[in-house]
Design a protein around this motif. Sequence first.
Motif, PDB file in Angstrom:
ATOM      1  N   ASP A  97       0.822  -1.210   0.000  1.00 26.57           N
ATOM      2  CA  ASP A  97       0.000   0.000   0.000  1.00 26.57           C
ATOM      3  C   ASP A  97       0.862   1.269   0.000  1.00 26.57           C
ATOM      4  N   LEU A  98       2.169   1.101  -0.214  1.00 26.88           N
ATOM      5  CA  LEU A  98       3.121   2.196   0.001  1.00 26.88           C
ATOM      6  C   LEU A  98       2.817   3.462  -0.793  1.00 26.88           C
ATOM      7  N   TYR A  99       2.652   3.313  -2.107  1.00 27.21           N
ATOM      8  CA  TYR A  99       2.568   4.510  -2.952  1.00 27.21           C
ATOM      9  C   TYR A  99       1.273   5.270  -2.699  1.00 27.21           C
ATOM     10  N   ARG A 100       0.205   4.542  -2.439  1.00 29.87           N
ATOM     11  CA  ARG A 100      -1.063   5.187  -2.107  1.00 29.87           C
ATOM     12  C   ARG A 100      -0.944   5.968  -0.782  1.00 29.87           C
ATOM     13  N   GLN A 101      -0.246   5.373   0.165  1.00 30.97           N
ATOM     14  CA  GLN A 101      -0.101   6.039   1.464  1.00 30.97           C
ATOM     15  C   GLN A 101       0.820   7.254   1.379  1.00 30.97           C
TER      16      GLN A 101
END
Lengths: 251, 251
Positions: free
Chosen positions: B165-169
């Motif tokens: 979920d890194l890039y969304r976060q």
Amino acid sequence: MREAAEGCARAGIGFIGLWRDKVSETGLSESARVVRDAGLRVSSLCRGGMFPAVAAAERRARLEDNRRAVEEASALGTDVLVLVCGPVLGRDLEAARVMVEEGISELAPYAAEVGVKLAIEHFHPVLMQERSVIVTLAQALDIAERFEPDQAGVVDAYHVWWDPDLYRQIVRASGRIFGFHANDWFSPKPDLLLSRAMMGDGPIEIRRIREVVDAAGYGGPIEVEIFNQDIWDAPGDEVLALTKERYLQHA
Amino acid sequence: MREAAEGCARAGIGFIGLWRDKVSETGLSESARVVRDAGLRVSSLCRGGMFPAVAAAERRARLEDNRRAVEEASALGTDVLVLVCGPVLGRDLEAARVMVEEGISELAPYAAEVGVKLAIEHFHPVLMQERSVIVTLAQALDIAERFEPDQAGVVDAYHVWWDPDLYRQIVRASGRIFGFHANDWFSPKPDLLLSRAMMGDGPIEIRRIREVVDAAGYGGPIEVEIFNQDIWDAPGDEVLALTKERYLQHA
């Protein structure tokens, strides 16, 4: 294989989880016979997966191997094949994730035909470079939900206990949980793979996780899976006795 | 302190991240002077945090220490205090998380008064038992968003690279990113804390992460943070030269 199966039988444990490397040492039909003779059933076969590979030919070879794993699960009388999906390739995490999804998509129809469920194991993030790019239950479910509810995520206490989203995702996984692995966290970790602890020796709230898994409708066998050389080196019957005691206390 | 500051100046690096144990060895005002004399600025002070403790008196003592850390950051001319929030207590993960949230809530008004931002560092889940129960960017943001947009999550490549979920976060963190730590993953890990690699020696897509952090509006200094005994033992100027080269290549 025989030692483990007979030990389980003596300890009154009704199921055994098998690994393909041990099945292969013993032989497939001999393994099935040993388990049957001991009066046990096979809870799952581990492992299929390892989908990411740079060369297309290698990916095809692995898919063939996964089809054999499905057949072996069926021959051993279990309907659960655990998938260890495979690690990152170089720096291309995205590509590895796509290859995992493609691999599962290609394997799923055959597994369904044979009547074997694909249990996508989500690994602790610390093992991403060695074992699997699937590192959360949410991520395993994102993949599993593209299929009929007979592919899903195995819940493994060791791999998931840190996840702030764990309990919500277990509820989401209702009807798609095909296993529960009880074990505990061990730190420091001289070895990332082997540093798992006997239930009760670490910080994991195993019972709390198990109760939520129960509430989500999972009624199958619970596997105790502890990668730990000291435990492996200890006398089998002692390990089984301690395992039962700790299981009743903590799981 | 002096060796590092003068080395950075010689290497044309304009910022230095300071740790409180080193500041304490050198003395607070002397540290400020050393950095100023070298023509540098302090990018952040590390660390506040360590909020969970069983005894209420101990929690109060830690809060006092955090207030001193805020004052030290201010005295050193940086407006960023990095929070290493603290580990799980026994098996009660929930209690530790609540204590972290309470600790930050109690510290935030004072930090705002002094003009220091609290940068909640989210740790790799493998360090939950030793360092922090805050293990995802999402979790750090869930806490940070209860405050004015001057408390947020430091992004550390080492800690977050695995997160599906890194890039969304990171996009969600827009306006709340107070730092970026560049480093790489090192495996196997004889030591969980010290096994970080020089940028480019591991599997992390540092540049990709950095570009998304840029796009989310972070324009502050980037810290290279590599816990690695071999690197620490190498001659400082060589390490700084390699760091510059790898930074330009990979970050």
